[in-house]
Design an enzyme around this catalytic site. Structure first.
Site, PDB file in Angstrom:
ATOM      1  N   ASP A 228       0.845  -1.192   0.000  1.00 13.82           N
ATOM      2  CA  ASP A 228       0.000   0.000   0.000  1.00 13.82           C
ATOM      3  C   ASP A 228       0.888   1.253   0.000  1.00 13.82           C
ATOM      4  O   ASP A 228       1.863   1.330   0.755  1.00 13.82           O
ATOM      5  CB  ASP A 228      -0.871  -0.050   1.273  1.00 13.82           C
ATOM      6  CG  ASP A 228      -1.992   0.960   1.260  1.00 13.82           C
ATOM      7  OD1 ASP A 228      -2.345   1.460   0.173  1.00 13.82           O
ATOM      8  OD2 ASP A 228      -2.532   1.245   2.350  1.00 13.82           O
TER       9      ASP A 228
ATOM     10  N   GLY B 211      -8.846   5.920   2.718  1.00 10.67           N
ATOM     11  CA  GLY B 211      -9.377   6.709   3.836  1.00 10.67           C
ATOM     12  C   GLY B 211     -10.750   6.262   4.279  1.00 10.67           C
ATOM     13  O   GLY B 211     -11.634   7.085   4.566  1.00 10.67           O
TER      14      GLY B 211
END
Ligand code: 13P
Length: 280
Positions: A81, A209
């Site tokens: 990531d 998010g």
């Protein structure tokens, strides 16, 4: 089983649901994510963020992640990531990560294309799928203030970016932010932009998010065009909450309770994202 993201994303995109991508920070969180998904009968994108290098090295993360992924009966993509450079993505690919994100979203469009293309070329030659980001998802701390550093993704630029780079999935910015939102405000998402992106961009879309963004917002994202949703902070909060305010004289009991907190949170999100069971 350890796989890349190709088939799981294809099924999710066609089925109109999203797959959770939880970031693990140690072997306990890693094992809990994989076992929970196996119990639920769903695929997952088991993620390790380069920003968490001080918690575990890339090699340590690979060993832990691949160990549990290979044991699972469900498809698990082992994902880097927010890879920050070609070299770091290459190291992850050489180790055996099956999916990488190259995040050059703070660069110019041209530079982002150039770096992403380089990663795509190397990754595809090794059977690894690639995610990139266009626009920029900022941090929750500055959300709704003048210094909010999120930059929304433009539809035409996204189409051109995918065409030029050949990426397998694209992280887009539609109003979420990483980490906790300032004063716990729930973000307002630009669903019109999401609909336009989903209509025009040919590859699966990713939302970063996820934490604190609101179940109703995330459910709509999953049903209206997002294929993968990244969540990190909420799992750390769930682990802390599970053991908060208690006194332990047995460390193992505390760890078990933290695992339960993390597992419950992931089960909750899998339901919010309408993640479908994996049929062979
Ligand atoms: P949150 O910590 O806000 O869930 O963000 C996670 C993320 O997007 C990781 O890439």
């Amino acid at each position: 089983m350890l796989v890349n993201t190709k088939e799981m994303f294809q099924r999710a995109k066609e089925g109109g649901y999203a797959i959770a991508a939880p970031d693990y920070w140690d072997s306990v969180s890693c094992k809990t994510f994989v076992k929970t998904c196996e119990k639920l009968g769903i695929p997952t994108v088991l993620s390790y963020a380069q920003a968490h290098l001080d918690m575990q090295s890339l090699e340590e993360a690979y060993n832990t992640g691949s160990f549990f992924a290979k044991q699972s009966a469900m498809p698990v993509a082992l994902h880097l990531d927010h890879g920050q450079s070609f070299d770091f993505c290459k190291r992850a690919i050489d180790l055996g990560f099956t999916s990488v994100m190259i995040d050059a979203s703070m660069e110019t469009f041209e530079k982002n294309v150039e770096i992403t293309k380089q990663v795509v070329e190397y990754a595809h030659a090794h059977g690894v799928t690639v995610e990139a980001e266009l626009g920029h998802v900022g941090t929750g701390e500055t959300y709704a203030s003048e210094q909010n550093d999120s930059i929304y993704t433009e539809v035409e630029a996204a189409v051109e970016f995918v065409k030029q780079t050949g990426v397998d999935s694209l992280a887009v910015s539609i109003g979420t932010a990483h980490g906790k939102y300032k004063k716990a405000v729930k973000p307002v998402l630009d669903f019109e932009r999401l609909h336009d992106l989903a209509k025009s961009v040919p590859v699966p879309l990713v939302l970063h998010g996820g934490s604190g963004s609101g179940d109703d917002n995330l459910e709509r994202c999953a049903l209206e065009g997002i294929t993968k949703i990244n969540v990190f902070t909420d799992f750390t909060v769930a682990a802390l909450k599970a053991s908060a305010g208690k006194e332990y004289d047995d460390l193992f009991v505390r760890i078990r309770e933290e695992e339960e907190g993390i597992a419950n949170e992931l089960t909750h999100y899998a339901s919010v994202f309408h993640t479908q069971k994996w049929e062979k």
